[in-house]
Design a protein around this motif. Structure first.
Motif, mmCIF file in Angstrom:
data_model
loop_
_atom_site.group_PDB
_atom_site.id
_atom_site.type_symbol
_atom_site.label_atom_id
_atom_site.label_comp_id
_atom_site.label_asym_id
_atom_site.label_seq_id
_atom_site.Cartn_x
_atom_site.Cartn_y
_atom_site.Cartn_z
ATOM 1 N N ALA A 155 0.847 -1.207 0.000
ATOM 2 C CA ALA A 155 0.000 0.000 0.000
ATOM 3 C C ALA A 155 0.879 1.252 0.000
ATOM 4 C CB ALA A 155 -0.934 -0.010 1.213
ATOM 5 N N PRO A 156 1.815 1.353 -0.948
ATOM 6 C CA PRO A 156 2.764 2.471 -0.924
ATOM 7 C C PRO A 156 2.130 3.810 -1.232
ATOM 8 C CG PRO A 156 2.990 1.224 -2.962
ATOM 9 C CD PRO A 156 2.033 0.451 -2.089
ATOM 10 N N HIS A 157 0.891 3.806 -1.752
ATOM 11 C CA HIS A 157 0.234 5.075 -2.050
ATOM 12 C C HIS A 157 -0.253 5.762 -0.783
ATOM 13 C CE1 HIS A 157 -2.703 1.919 -1.821
ATOM 14 N NE2 HIS A 157 -3.728 2.604 -2.286
ATOM 15 N N TYR A 158 -0.488 5.015 0.280
ATOM 16 C CA TYR A 158 -0.979 5.604 1.526
ATOM 17 C C TYR A 158 -0.059 5.374 2.721
ATOM 18 C CZ TYR A 158 -5.431 6.121 -0.962
ATOM 19 O OH TYR A 158 -6.410 6.470 -1.868
ATOM 20 N N VAL A 159 0.814 4.388 2.663
ATOM 21 C CA VAL A 159 1.693 4.066 3.787
ATOM 22 C C VAL A 159 3.124 4.417 3.405
ATOM 23 C CG1 VAL A 159 2.508 2.262 5.352
ATOM 24 C CG2 VAL A 159 0.132 2.226 4.529
ATOM 25 N N LYS A 160 3.716 5.358 4.145
ATOM 26 C CA LYS A 160 5.037 5.895 3.821
ATOM 27 C C LYS A 160 5.961 5.789 5.036
ATOM 28 C CE LYS A 160 3.057 7.853 0.086
ATOM 29 N NZ LYS A 160 3.341 7.479 -1.320
ATOM 30 N N PRO A 161 7.267 5.622 4.817
ATOM 31 C CA PRO A 161 8.205 5.623 5.949
ATOM 32 C C PRO A 161 8.100 6.916 6.742
ATOM 33 C CG PRO A 161 9.295 4.847 3.945
ATOM 34 C CD PRO A 161 7.950 5.388 3.526
ATOM 35 N N LEU A 162 8.198 6.804 8.057
ATOM 36 C CA LEU A 162 8.068 7.968 8.939
ATOM 37 C C LEU A 162 9.244 8.012 9.902
ATOM 38 C CD1 LEU A 162 6.421 10.354 10.102
ATOM 39 C CD2 LEU A 162 5.274 8.702 11.592
ATOM 40 N N GLN A 163 10.086 9.031 9.764
ATOM 41 C CA GLN A 163 11.194 9.230 10.691
ATOM 42 C C GLN A 163 10.640 9.703 12.024
ATOM 43 O OE1 GLN A 163 14.026 12.227 9.509
ATOM 44 N NE2 GLN A 163 15.712 11.213 10.578
ATOM 45 N N THR A 164 11.030 9.048 13.087
ATOM 46 C CA THR A 164 10.472 9.311 14.422
ATOM 47 C C THR A 164 11.602 9.579 15.405
ATOM 48 O OG1 THR A 164 8.599 7.843 13.952
ATOM 49 C CG2 THR A 164 9.021 8.370 16.265
ATOM 50 N N THR A 165 11.484 10.662 16.153
ATOM 51 C CA THR A 165 12.522 11.042 17.108
ATOM 52 C C THR A 165 11.958 11.099 18.521
ATOM 53 O OG1 THR A 165 13.875 12.251 15.508
ATOM 54 C CG2 THR A 165 14.071 12.905 17.817
ATOM 55 N N ALA A 206 16.768 9.726 20.330
ATOM 56 C CA ALA A 206 16.816 8.449 19.609
ATOM 57 C C ALA A 206 15.911 8.590 18.398
ATOM 58 C CB ALA A 206 16.339 7.302 20.497
ATOM 59 N N THR A 207 16.415 8.230 17.242
ATOM 60 C CA THR A 207 15.634 8.355 16.009
ATOM 61 C C THR A 207 15.535 6.994 15.336
ATOM 62 O OG1 THR A 207 16.267 10.665 15.676
ATOM 63 C CG2 THR A 207 15.509 9.447 13.743
ATOM 64 N N TYR A 208 14.325 6.619 14.987
ATOM 65 C CA TYR A 208 14.083 5.351 14.298
ATOM 66 C C TYR A 208 12.979 5.579 13.278
ATOM 67 C CZ TYR A 208 9.917 4.831 17.269
ATOM 68 O OH TYR A 208 8.698 5.008 17.892
ATOM 69 N N TYR A 209 12.618 4.534 12.541
ATOM 70 C CA TYR A 209 11.597 4.663 11.505
ATOM 71 C C TYR A 209 10.425 3.728 11.779
ATOM 72 C CZ TYR A 209 14.277 7.617 8.327
ATOM 73 O OH TYR A 209 14.941 8.671 7.749
ATOM 74 N N ASP A 210 9.223 4.276 11.658
ATOM 75 C CA ASP A 210 8.007 3.485 11.541
ATOM 76 C C ASP A 210 7.351 3.900 10.222
ATOM 77 O OD1 ASP A 210 7.552 1.467 13.447
ATOM 78 O OD2 ASP A 210 7.091 2.911 15.009
ATOM 79 N N ALA A 211 6.039 3.976 10.187
ATOM 80 C CA ALA A 211 5.388 4.361 8.936
ATOM 81 C C ALA A 211 4.190 5.243 9.222
ATOM 82 C CB ALA A 211 4.957 3.124 8.145
#
Length: 580
Positions: free
Chosen positions: A92-102, A179-184
């Protein structure tokens, strides 16, 4: 092109039976519907209001692995969540995108002694203790281990104070680390759910769906369904009845003559802010942190606005679900804690919303420690003159794991029906995610190919809004037999023909459906009284509304936006309403 509008209560009444009846069209019910439809099962889903208008419409717009579930010991759920997160980024790449989280961190060793107590007892102790860098570092390392999947998301990074403030200079200078990681991020939850629903309907006429149809009770022959608009009632029979009505599960079971006490959901509220300074301060990242009371909260840039949430409060399901003034004060306190120099007040709020999480009953357990995992409860459903059916009740579930949950639930249903699984949804693209351009070059090719008809900018906007299903919208907009398209006067991001497309193909029943779920107009704060009136004039001819129905829909939309979402609107015009 399939038309959701062919799915009405009359279509169910014409053939009032199926192998499976699903009650509740939030994301978990819709995903289960899709899964069963793809197996060829005769399946029906009904929803008493609009599709995905309950708990699923009140999410934090995240697809996440649940890093905080680690301290609850819910390793199975974390593993499933990160696997599904990685999968949704692909299908579902049209609606779900990587999200940088700090995560801003204000201590080094805090919480080390309290962590075993939380892990073993799910209690905070007499006084909340903030999690320090050591604990968060350990959690990030474990999370990375769960998240491995060919580089779907990068590993976490730790930074000291000077580097952190260099990257995000308006953060609280009292922090020691980040701390920085990735969710979506999930940009359009309601539209994603509609894509999942349409995938099910596209499987064939054995799959039927109807919004504004309520499971009102139980007769000796089956489930009593009621059209929420007309009041029409009819009996519907099914071998398996699946209750996926989320926080209303116990109420639905009671209506079916099968009282239960499975649920114990907690309320989560959010506000949407139009505050350019705060938006810039986030640096395009979600800021995810622990407030002084132990709640996990977020500040999250989305659609040019900033989403702030969430709370975790006990709620009585017999009472309205609203974001309160006390919760807004709480949100302002947490923004001030993270970005102390950024001024935020009520004038910046363009939208507010609240929902109840479909959590299991938890008695004395603190809300923050209640499991976010799911389970399925089964019991016989008596039917006169024939073998008993089965009632399955879904307890729990969340957006991130909807595909896996649906596969689990559908597998149980297939066993009850004595049918094999013939299709897996793992890796199966959803809706407009099919053939979605994965690179900048591919994106440019798609836009160029479709821009001849509507212009490159418009083609790019439609691709972002609908994924590759935008090609269907473009065909509709440029139909040579239809009147020429024109941008809306009061919202130039949309056009008249685009709204007509939504009204004619996506089961729009009420005007508020367009404002809240077929578009994101209300979410970003772009709804005005003139826009509501303009939209009613566009939708009315498509749905056959007369002037009286138009006035009713305008008033209902204004009432919901004001009462439920805190939107301030000018009075309606005194000009008589005419159908276009």
């Amino acid at each position: 092109m399939s038309f959701l509008n062919s799915q009405t209560s009359s279509a169910l009444n014409d053939r009032p039976n199926a192998q499976v009846l699903i009650i509740g069209a939030g994301i978990n019910g819709i995903a289960t519907f899709r899964d069963l439809a793809l197996q060829g099962v005769d399946v029906v889903i009904v929803e008493k209001n609009d599709f995905v208008s309950g708990a699923s419409s009140a999410s934090s717009h995240m697809i996440h692995g649940g890093v905080r579930y680690l301290e609850n010991g819910e390793f199975r759920l974390v593993k499933e969540s990160v696997t599904e997160r990685n999968g949704l980024l692909k299908i579902a790449p049209h609606y779900v995108k990587p999200l940088q989280t700090t995560i801003p961190i204000f201590s080094t060793f805090s919480g080390v002694m309290a962590a075993p107590l939380r892990f073993l007892t799910h209690k905070q102790g007499s006084k909340h203790v903030e999690r320090g860098a050591l604990l968060i570092k350990l959690g990030m390392m474990i999370y990375d281990a769960f998240s491995r999947d060919g580089g779907s998301v990068p590993r976490h990074e730790f930074k000291g104070r000077s580097q952190a403030l260099s990257a995000l200079p308006l953060l609280n200078p009292g922090l020691k680390y980040t701390a920085t990681y990735y969710d979506a991020a999930m940009h359009d939850p309601e539209r994603l759910a509609l894509d999942v629903l349409r995938d099910g309907l596209d499987a064939g006429p054995h799959a039927r769906a109807a919004n504004y149809v309520e499971a009102a009770g139980m007769s000796e022959n089956g489930v009593l369904l009621r059209n929420s608009i007309t009041g029409e009632e009819f009996t519907f029979t099914a071998d398996v009845v699946v209750n996926t009505s989320g926080p209303w599960t116990d109420l639905t079971n009671t209506a079916l003559g099968q009282p239960s006490t499975f649920m114990g959901g907690t309320k989560g509220s959010h506000i949407v802010l139009d505050n350019p300074e705060l938006l810039a301060a986030t640096g395009g990242r979600e800021i995810f942190f622990e407030h002084e009371d132990g709640r996990i909260v977020l500040i999250y840039p989305l659609k040019g606005r900033v989403l702030v949430g969430t709370t975790d409060l006990e709620h009585d399901m017999s009472k309205p679900i609203r974001c309160t003034e006390d919760e807004i004060d709480y949100f302002f306190d947490l923004v001030a804690h993270v970005f102390p120099t950024v001024k935020v007040d009520r004038s910046h709020i363009v939208f507010r919303f609240a929902g109840v999480r479909p959590l299991p009953r938890h008695d004395e357990e603190a809300p923050g420690f209640v499991s976010r995992d799911y389970r399925i409860e089964s019991r016989p459903l008596p039917r006169a003159g024939t073998e008993d059916g089965t009632l399955l009740s879904l307890v729990g579930g969340k957006w991130t794991t909807f595909r896996a949950l649906a596969e689990h639930l559908s597998t149980d249903i297939l066993k009850l029906l004595g049918l094999p699984r013939t299709v897996s949804t793992e890796g199966l693209a959803i809706g407009g995610g099919r053939n979605f351009p994965a690179t900048d070059a591919a994106h440019q090719v798609w836009v160029t190919a479709h821009g001849d008809e509507v212009g490159a900018d418009r083609a790019a906007a439609l691709l972002a809004r609908y994924g590759t299903r935008a090609s269907e919208v473009i065909d509709f907009l440029t139909d040579p037999t239809a009147p020429a398209d024109a941008l809306l006067v009061h919202n130039s991001a949309y056009s008249r023909r685009e709204i007509e497309f939504l009204a004619s193909t996506e089961s729009v029943v009420r005007l508020i459906d367009v404002l809240l779920r077929r578009t994101s107009m209300a979410f970003v704060g772009s709804v005005t009284t003139p826009l509501i009136e303009e939209l009613s004039g566009v939708v009315a001819p498509v749905l056959g509304w007369d002037a009286g129905r138009m006035a009713e829909e305008i008033e209902l939309a204004r009432s919901i936006l004001s009462d439920v979402h805190g939107v301030t609107l000018a009075p309606v015009s005194q000009t008589p309403i005419r159908v276009a």
